[in-house]
Design an enzyme around this catalytic site. Structure first.
Site, PDB file in Angstrom:
ATOM      1  N   LYS A 192       0.859  -1.119  -0.117  1.00  0.00           N
ATOM      2  CA  LYS A 192       0.107   0.159  -0.228  1.00  0.00           C
ATOM      3  C   LYS A 192       0.820   1.279  -0.172  1.00  0.00           C
ATOM      4  O   LYS A 192       1.430   1.555   0.853  1.00  0.00           O
ATOM      5  CB  LYS A 192      -0.922   0.000   1.102  1.00  0.00           C
ATOM      6  CG  LYS A 192      -2.072   0.848   1.233  1.00  0.00           C
ATOM      7  CD  LYS A 192      -2.126   2.119   0.678  1.00  0.00           C
ATOM      8  CE  LYS A 192      -1.986   2.868   2.028  1.00  0.00           C
ATOM      9  NZ  LYS A 192      -1.823   4.477   1.468  1.00  0.00           N
ATOM     10  N   GLY A 245       6.075   4.880   8.458  1.00  0.00           N
ATOM     11  CA  GLY A 245       5.466   6.138   8.489  1.00  0.00           C
ATOM     12  C   GLY A 245       5.415   6.662  10.059  1.00  0.00           C
ATOM     13  O   GLY A 245       6.339   6.487  10.749  1.00  0.00           O
ATOM     14  N   SER A 246       4.516   7.435  10.382  1.00  0.00           N
ATOM     15  CA  SER A 246       4.357   8.317  11.593  1.00  0.00           C
ATOM     16  C   SER A 246       4.060   7.290  12.542  1.00  0.00           C
ATOM     17  O   SER A 246       3.553   6.390  12.459  1.00  0.00           O
ATOM     18  CB  SER A 246       3.425   9.308  11.611  1.00  0.00           C
ATOM     19  OG  SER A 246       2.221   8.653  11.115  1.00  0.00           O
ATOM     20  N   GLU A 248       1.904   7.876  15.054  1.00  0.00           N
ATOM     21  CA  GLU A 248       0.493   7.933  15.250  1.00  0.00           C
ATOM     22  C   GLU A 248      -0.185   6.867  14.483  1.00  0.00           C
ATOM     23  O   GLU A 248      -0.930   6.163  15.076  1.00  0.00           O
ATOM     24  CB  GLU A 248       0.024   9.411  15.003  1.00  0.00           C
ATOM     25  CG  GLU A 248       0.391  10.546  15.876  1.00  0.00           C
ATOM     26  CD  GLU A 248       1.743  10.896  15.491  1.00  0.00           C
ATOM     27  OE1 GLU A 248       2.410  10.621  14.381  1.00  0.00           O
ATOM     28  OE2 GLU A 248       2.484  11.287  16.284  1.00  0.00           O
ATOM     29  N   GLY A 250       1.290   4.332  12.961  1.00  0.00           N
ATOM     30  CA  GLY A 250       2.179   3.060  13.312  1.00  0.00           C
ATOM     31  C   GLY A 250       1.378   2.415  14.625  1.00  0.00           C
ATOM     32  O   GLY A 250       1.389   1.075  14.379  1.00  0.00           O
ATOM     33  N   GLU A 267       8.449   1.007  11.176  1.00  0.00           N
ATOM     34  CA  GLU A 267       9.975   2.186  10.966  1.00  0.00           C
ATOM     35  C   GLU A 267       9.320   3.427  11.045  1.00  0.00           C
ATOM     36  O   GLU A 267       8.580   3.829  10.080  1.00  0.00           O
ATOM     37  CB  GLU A 267      10.477   1.664   9.743  1.00  0.00           C
ATOM     38  CG  GLU A 267      10.880   0.399   9.437  1.00  0.00           C
ATOM     39  CD  GLU A 267      11.892  -0.214  10.185  1.00  0.00           C
ATOM     40  OE1 GLU A 267      12.671   0.584  10.650  1.00  0.00           O
ATOM     41  OE2 GLU A 267      12.106  -1.339  10.321  1.00  0.00           O
ATOM     42  N   CYS A 301      13.093  11.011   7.755  1.00  0.00           N
ATOM     43  CA  CYS A 301      13.090  10.311   9.040  1.00  0.00           C
ATOM     44  C   CYS A 301      14.192  10.438  10.025  1.00  0.00           C
ATOM     45  O   CYS A 301      14.128  10.739  11.045  1.00  0.00           O
ATOM     46  CB  CYS A 301      12.485   8.957   9.188  1.00  0.00           C
ATOM     47  SG  CYS A 301      13.446   7.677   7.987  1.00  0.00           S
ATOM     48  N   GLU A 400       8.628  16.104  15.728  1.00  0.00           N
ATOM     49  CA  GLU A 400       9.266  15.871  14.506  1.00  0.00           C
ATOM     50  C   GLU A 400       8.517  16.885  13.165  1.00  0.00           C
ATOM     51  O   GLU A 400       7.266  16.704  13.197  1.00  0.00           O
ATOM     52  CB  GLU A 400       9.062  14.362  13.812  1.00  0.00           C
ATOM     53  CG  GLU A 400       9.510  14.055  12.274  1.00  0.00           C
ATOM     54  CD  GLU A 400       9.364  12.709  12.038  1.00  0.00           C
ATOM     55  OE1 GLU A 400       8.181  12.184  12.020  1.00  0.00           O
ATOM     56  OE2 GLU A 400      10.243  11.952  11.368  1.00  0.00           O
TER      57      GLU A 400
HETATM   58  P1  NAD Z   1       1.957   8.330   7.669  1.00  0.00           P
HETATM   59  O1  NAD Z   1       1.843   7.527   9.025  1.00  0.00           O
HETATM   60  O2  NAD Z   1       0.799   9.609   7.836  1.00  0.00           O
HETATM   61  O3  NAD Z   1       1.379   7.613   6.753  1.00  0.00           O
HETATM   62  C1  NAD Z   1       2.101   6.471   6.090  1.00  0.00           C
HETATM   63  C2  NAD Z   1       1.307   5.317   5.586  1.00  0.00           C
HETATM   64  O4  NAD Z   1       0.184   4.865   6.210  1.00  0.00           O
HETATM   65  C3  NAD Z   1       0.446   5.799   4.253  1.00  0.00           C
HETATM   66  O5  NAD Z   1       0.513   4.804   3.344  1.00  0.00           O
HETATM   67  C4  NAD Z   1      -0.872   6.144   4.716  1.00  0.00           C
HETATM   68  O6  NAD Z   1      -1.680   5.955   3.426  1.00  0.00           O
HETATM   69  C5  NAD Z   1      -0.904   4.983   5.804  1.00  0.00           C
HETATM   70  N1  NAD Z   1      -2.015   5.215   6.758  1.00  0.00           N
HETATM   71  C6  NAD Z   1      -2.563   6.233   6.945  1.00  0.00           C
HETATM   72  N2  NAD Z   1      -3.634   5.896   7.816  1.00  0.00           N
HETATM   73  C7  NAD Z   1      -3.748   4.684   8.235  1.00  0.00           C
HETATM   74  C8  NAD Z   1      -4.435   4.090   8.848  1.00  0.00           C
HETATM   75  N3  NAD Z   1      -5.356   4.502   9.929  1.00  0.00           N
HETATM   76  N4  NAD Z   1      -4.200   2.712   8.778  1.00  0.00           N
HETATM   77  C9  NAD Z   1      -3.188   2.122   7.902  1.00  0.00           C
HETATM   78  N5  NAD Z   1      -2.600   2.825   7.151  1.00  0.00           N
HETATM   79  C10 NAD Z   1      -2.770   4.214   7.260  1.00  0.00           C
HETATM   80  O7  NAD Z   1       3.196   9.116   7.415  1.00  0.00           O
HETATM   81  P2  NAD Z   1       3.655   9.924   6.274  1.00  0.00           P
HETATM   82  O8  NAD Z   1       3.149  11.214   6.597  1.00  0.00           O
HETATM   83  O9  NAD Z   1       3.244   9.266   4.942  1.00  0.00           O
HETATM   84  O10 NAD Z   1       5.286   9.961   6.469  1.00  0.00           O
HETATM   85  C11 NAD Z   1       5.989  10.533   7.268  1.00  0.00           C
HETATM   86  C12 NAD Z   1       6.364   9.775   8.421  1.00  0.00           C
HETATM   87  O11 NAD Z   1       7.248   8.522   7.993  1.00  0.00           O
HETATM   88  C13 NAD Z   1       7.374  10.477   9.211  1.00  0.00           C
HETATM   89  O12 NAD Z   1       7.113  10.441  10.606  1.00  0.00           O
HETATM   90  C14 NAD Z   1       8.715   9.818   8.919  1.00  0.00           C
HETATM   91  O13 NAD Z   1       9.523  10.049  10.048  1.00  0.00           O
HETATM   92  C15 NAD Z   1       8.352   8.396   8.847  1.00  0.00           C
HETATM   93  N6  NAD Z   1       9.222   7.549   8.026  1.00  0.00           N
HETATM   94  C16 NAD Z   1      10.053   6.826   8.814  1.00  0.00           C
HETATM   95  C17 NAD Z   1      11.017   5.946   8.093  1.00  0.00           C
HETATM   96  C18 NAD Z   1      11.927   5.038   8.670  1.00  0.00           C
HETATM   97  O14 NAD Z   1      12.705   4.225   7.985  1.00  0.00           O
HETATM   98  N7  NAD Z   1      11.868   4.996  10.087  1.00  0.00           N
HETATM   99  C19 NAD Z   1      11.326   6.246   6.556  1.00  0.00           C
HETATM  100  C20 NAD Z   1      10.473   7.240   6.025  1.00  0.00           C
HETATM  101  C21 NAD Z   1       9.380   8.008   6.772  1.00  0.00           C
END
Ligand code: NAD
Length: 497
Positions: A192, A245-246, A248, A250, A267, A301, A400
């Site tokens: 996804k 992702g974030s 929250e 996660g 992650e 990140c 962040e």
């Molecule tokens: P996000 O958490 O908003 O979204 C990430 C993914 O989750 C997207 O595909 C989104 O569509 C999906 N998503 C959103 N709501 C969901 C739900 N309720 N259930 C399941 N999936 C859902 O993050 P973002 O804004 O896309 O990315 C930025 C974040 O990602 C930052 O916090 C960044 O630090 C982190 N990040 C971490 C790494 C790492 O390797 N540690 C790498 C890149 C980005």
């Protein structure tokens, strides 16, 4: 100018973007969403629509997981010898290599990523696939266990269908880090991508079909987080889940996986420190950190977002950093002179500007104010680099931001530097800068995070585990032998002698 009208765009990219709503890829087929819903992905450099994409929902995700489960049990993929699977995976890497410029343009347009960086991301995907494919040849399928009065051994086998949810900042690169070890071990995957940047992942799913990877081994379900993402995280057919992702979101994904007892790798975000001692080459260190914080417009990140600087050089360092960052050329991501492109969306721009405002309201000094900037001829989501300074007890130093904003604080000695570096809920990556390598080692080993870098920031050689702890992640990270081994289940066999 609308991206698709640019003369420098490859005809393949033009055709890809203008061929109607882009599909999901399920069971080797291009599919529309069951209900026909679509969403728009935009060029962050212009704000214009790049493409319409079918928005997969729960029933589509269910079909995709079903296709991945079916491919796992029936396509023969899971039972191939690693070398035969490797031939197909190397063909996928070859195909990505052959389409490198196309994918790099798609990635640059969709993410707002400076074109040269997008090419680097595509190359990283290729390298990651080859790295794990070759490593899988050396994983012993059966290991003898030395046990008294018994014959015992353990066997490894792939798990089954694995889910992956990715963020918008490095779509293809992170897809490689995630799916390459899973596929090399013989699993099947459902991906996804983020709704802001789904285009390169869909292209990848279509390429997989062309190189002969069995249908259903790689499925792509573009869609919104709260529908497609939530449905994937909650699907009981998955054997493993990986989320980037974030924190929250996660947490939500982990809660869903817990209900199905599906192991999940998270992650997450970061608030990394760069600890700079007074014996550095000051101009070079300023240069390196300026490049780090402007790399992909600070939407990284593991970025160094808190710059902790030894008091004897603090004033000189701050002045040099402000001068250097004040000269950064902000522009459209496809223009060769551009050093820093836009942020990914208007929402992200508002987030960055909001943190600048709140940070200053809580007492931070704006050494370099940052803020919005117009790029002539382009109506996209541009901001300037910013430098804040003051106490770390400030929202802009704690949370962040995910933009080109660094927060400066002085420290008196090594002990205080480590204490300040560790004054965070996150634990992803930090760096230490000094010409005293003994001090570098001590500080690097004392900072509580998954990664510590010495005299560099943002280093990801294949083979070094990369991942976070605390609010930055759970599950051991990516990019190493451990990641590959995670994608095998292990069964112990024992009989009395
Ligand atoms: P996000 O958490 O908003 O979204 C990430 C993914 O989750 C997207 O595909 C989104 O569509 C999906 N998503 C959103 N709501 C969901 C739900 N309720 N259930 C399941 N999936 C859902 O993050 P973002 O804004 O896309 O990315 C930025 C974040 O990602 C930052 O916090 C960044 O630090 C982190 N990040 C971490 C790494 C790492 O390797 N540690 C790498 C890149 C980005």
């Amino acid at each position: 100018m609308i991206a698709t009208q640019r003369k420098d765009l490859l005809p393949e990219v033009q055709a890809y973007l203008s061929g109607g709503p882009l599909p999901g890829v399920i069971g080797g087929r291009r599919v529309a969403s069951a209900r026909g819903a679509t969403f728009t992905t935009r060029d962050p450099g212009t704000g214009e629509t790049l493409a319409e994409v079918y928005a997969m929902e729960a029933e589509d995700v269910d079909r995709a997981v079903g296709a991945a489960m079916e491919a796992f049990t029936r396509s023969g993929w899971a039972r191939l010898a690693p070398s035969d699977r490797g031939v197909l995976l190397h063909r996928l890497a070859d195909a990505v290599e052959a389409h490198k410029k196309i994918l790099a343009q798609i990635e640059a347009l969709d993410c707002g990523k400076v074109y040269g960086q997008a090419e680097g991301d595509v190359q990283n995907f290729i390298d990651t696939v080859r790295y794990f494919t070759d490593m899988a040849l050396h994983v012993e399928p059966r290991s003898a266990l030395a046990v008294a009065r018994h014959e015992a051994w353990s066997v490894r086998a792939p798990w089954g269908a694995c889910g992956f949810i990715f963020p918008w900042n490095f779509p293809l690169l992170l897809a490689g880090w995630g799916i390459a070890p899973a596929l090399a071990a013989g699993n099947t995957v459902v991906i996804k991508p983020a709704e802001d940047t789904p285009l390169s992942t869909i292209y990848l799913g279509l390429l997989a079909k062309q190189v002969g990877i069995p249908d259903g081994v790689i499925n792509v379900v573009p869609g919104l987080g709260e529908s497609a993402g939530a449905a994937l995280a909650a699907h009981p057919g998955l054997k493993r889940m990986s989320f980037t992702g974030s924190p929250e979101v996660g947490r939500l994904v982990a809660e869903s996986c817990a209900r199905n007892l599906v192991p999940v790798k998270l992650e997450l975000g970061g608030k990394g420190a760069a600890v700079v001692f007074d014996d550095v080459d000051l101009p070079q260190t300023v240069e390196n950190l300026a490049r780090a914080i402007t790399f992909h417009t600070g939407q990284v990140c593991c970025d160094a977002t808190r710059w902790l600087v030894h008091r004897p050089i603090y004033d000189r360092f701050v002045a040099a950093a402000a001068e250097r960052l004040g000269k950064v050329v902000v522009g459209y991501q496809m223009e060769p002179a551009t050093q820093m492109g836009p942020v990914v969306s208007d929402k992200q721009r508002r987030r960055v500007l909001g943190y600048l405002e709140r940070g200053c309201a809580e007492g931070a000094e704006a050494v370099l104010a940052g803020g919005p900037v117009e790029v002539a001829g382009y109506g996209g989501f541009y901001v300037k680099p910013a430098l804040l300074a003051g106490s770390l007890d400030n929202v802009a130093a704690r949370e962040e931001i995910f933009g080109p904003v660094a927060y400066l604080t002085p420290f008196a000695d090594e002990e205080e530097a480590v204490r300040l570096a560790n004054q965070t809920d996150y634990g992803l990556a930090n760096s230490v800068w000094s010409s005293d390598l003994g001090r570098c080692r001590r500080v690097a080993e004392s900072m509580v995070a998954g990664n510590s870098w010495i005299n560099a920031h943002n280093l990801f050689p294949h083979g070094v585990p990369y991942g976070g702890m605390n609010k930055s992640g759970v599950g051991g990270g990516v990019l190493s032998i451990h990641t590959l081994l995670d994608y095998f289940r292990s069964t112990s066999v024992v009989r009395p002698l």
